[in-house]
Design a protein around this motif. Sequence first.
Motif, short mmCIF file in Angstrom:
data_model
loop_
_atom_site.label_atom_id
_atom_site.label_comp_id
_atom_site.label_asym_id
_atom_site.label_seq_id
_atom_site.Cartn_x
_atom_site.Cartn_y
_atom_site.Cartn_z
N VAL A 36 25.69 15.42 -6.02
CA VAL A 36 25.17 16.30 -6.76
C VAL A 36 23.40 15.87 -7.15
N GLN A 37 22.87 14.68 -7.18
CA GLN A 37 22.09 14.18 -6.45
C GLN A 37 21.12 13.93 -5.61
N SER A 38 21.78 14.26 -4.48
CA SER A 38 21.11 14.81 -3.29
C SER A 38 21.11 15.10 -2.95
N TRP A 39 21.90 16.70 -2.87
CA TRP A 39 21.71 18.14 -3.62
C TRP A 39 20.26 18.78 -3.92
N ILE A 40 20.84 17.89 -4.66
CA ILE A 40 18.91 18.97 -5.39
C ILE A 40 17.61 17.69 -4.78
N VAL A 45 20.14 22.83 -4.88
CA VAL A 45 19.98 23.11 -6.25
C VAL A 45 18.83 24.18 -6.58
N LEU A 46 19.40 25.72 -7.07
CA LEU A 46 18.63 26.38 -7.84
C LEU A 46 18.23 26.69 -9.19
N VAL A 47 17.71 26.73 -10.13
CA VAL A 47 17.27 26.88 -12.06
C VAL A 47 16.24 27.86 -11.23
N ASN A 48 17.34 29.63 -11.79
CA ASN A 48 16.46 30.72 -11.50
C ASN A 48 15.84 30.78 -10.07
N GLY A 49 16.02 30.66 -9.27
CA GLY A 49 15.95 30.65 -7.57
C GLY A 49 14.84 29.13 -7.42
N LYS A 50 14.68 28.71 -8.03
CA LYS A 50 13.22 27.99 -7.67
C LYS A 50 14.26 26.17 -7.95
N ALA A 51 13.87 25.19 -7.11
CA ALA A 51 14.18 23.90 -6.90
C ALA A 51 14.11 22.94 -8.40
N ARG A 57 15.83 19.81 -17.58
CA ARG A 57 17.31 20.50 -18.86
C ARG A 57 17.48 21.63 -19.24
N LEU A 58 18.84 22.29 -18.66
CA LEU A 58 19.12 23.29 -18.71
C LEU A 58 18.98 24.27 -20.23
N LYS A 59 19.21 25.69 -20.10
CA LYS A 59 17.98 26.60 -20.84
C LYS A 59 19.76 27.46 -20.82
N GLN A 60 19.18 27.96 -22.09
CA GLN A 60 20.83 29.04 -22.57
C GLN A 60 20.57 30.37 -20.93
N GLY A 61 21.57 30.34 -20.46
CA GLY A 61 21.10 32.06 -19.70
C GLY A 61 20.34 31.59 -18.44
N ASP A 62 20.26 29.80 -18.37
CA ASP A 62 19.56 29.74 -16.82
C ASP A 62 20.68 30.14 -15.94
N ARG A 63 19.81 30.57 -14.67
CA ARG A 63 20.79 30.75 -13.49
C ARG A 63 20.95 30.16 -12.40
N VAL A 64 22.47 29.52 -12.42
CA VAL A 64 22.15 28.00 -11.20
C VAL A 64 23.10 28.08 -10.32
N GLU A 65 22.13 28.35 -9.41
CA GLU A 65 22.56 28.18 -8.17
C GLU A 65 23.08 26.84 -6.85
N ARG A 67 24.18 25.24 -3.63
CA ARG A 67 24.63 25.41 -2.09
C ARG A 67 26.00 23.67 -1.52
N VAL A 68 26.44 24.01 -1.38
CA VAL A 68 27.25 22.97 -1.34
C VAL A 68 27.47 22.49 0.60
N PRO A 69 26.87 21.82 0.88
CA PRO A 69 27.29 21.50 2.65
C PRO A 69 28.24 21.21 3.24
#
Length: 309
Positions: A36-40, A45-51, A57-65, A67-69
Amino acid sequence: MNQEEIHQITVDAADEGERIDKYLAAREEEWSRMAVQSWIKEKRVLVNGKAVKGNYRLKQGDRVEVRVPPPEELSVDPEEIPLDVAYEDQDVIVVNKPRGMVVHPAPGNTTGTLVNALLAHCQDLSGIGGVIRPGIVHRIDKDTSGLIMAAKNDGAHQSLAAQLKEHSVDREYVALVHGNISHDLGTVDAPIGRDPRHRQRMAVEPKNGKPAVTHFEVIERFGNATLVRCRLETGRTHQIRVHMKHIGHPLVGDPVYSTTSKKYGIQGQALHAQVLGFDHPRTGERIRLEADLPEDMERLIRDFRSRSV
């Protein structure tokens, strides 16, 4: 050709404040924290469309994407390894796997597996599992003996996989556990996920685990140990081992989940996949197979029985 997998996740209120690398590593059995750390770092790994960074630290409602290689494929060679075949036809092969045999190759362990043996034994295996897992529909642990099925073509593979998903495959195990289970029947219904404190282990994880159900019944009691029959309703990694530990009765000889390091003259946990039942993918006929306990486990049971007299 394998393609990357895209996972979309919406963060619940219960996970607010969790580090994203720890959160993602606990979600999927196959996702290690290092991966996971290497993907970040690779901005997979994007949160609300941003790296983000791994300490986000996550927030309620965050949209996490995520992309697993695609996995790096290894070449697997056929090996002439003797197989104890319990059933075989043009669609399916069922093998009584010995304790100590790994089911499929992995980095650092590419020979001597069941897949190597199947490639030498069978003309064809289904391709759904890819190069590393041809024909493999389900798995049992390296140090668990017993029945495991493989598919010889994609149609058979799809049928057997669907039956597993629908929980219509009969999978019964015999296990020797520590302690005296006082009741004759029981069910453990507790979700299982990656242990966030010990990445090589699984654990009961109410928040991030996947549903897991094990039914058990007592076969024989030996005072300080109990012989049980376990029936899987689901098939999570290490399910029986984790569930029996969860209720205070870890498997005898289990090198990961047992509370004692004492050796019992058996390699790994005292667990045997004794019964396997499924509908034949071509004919629909119900196939039910049973494999006798291996000699090492029979000897262990005799030893505990003689001590309890």
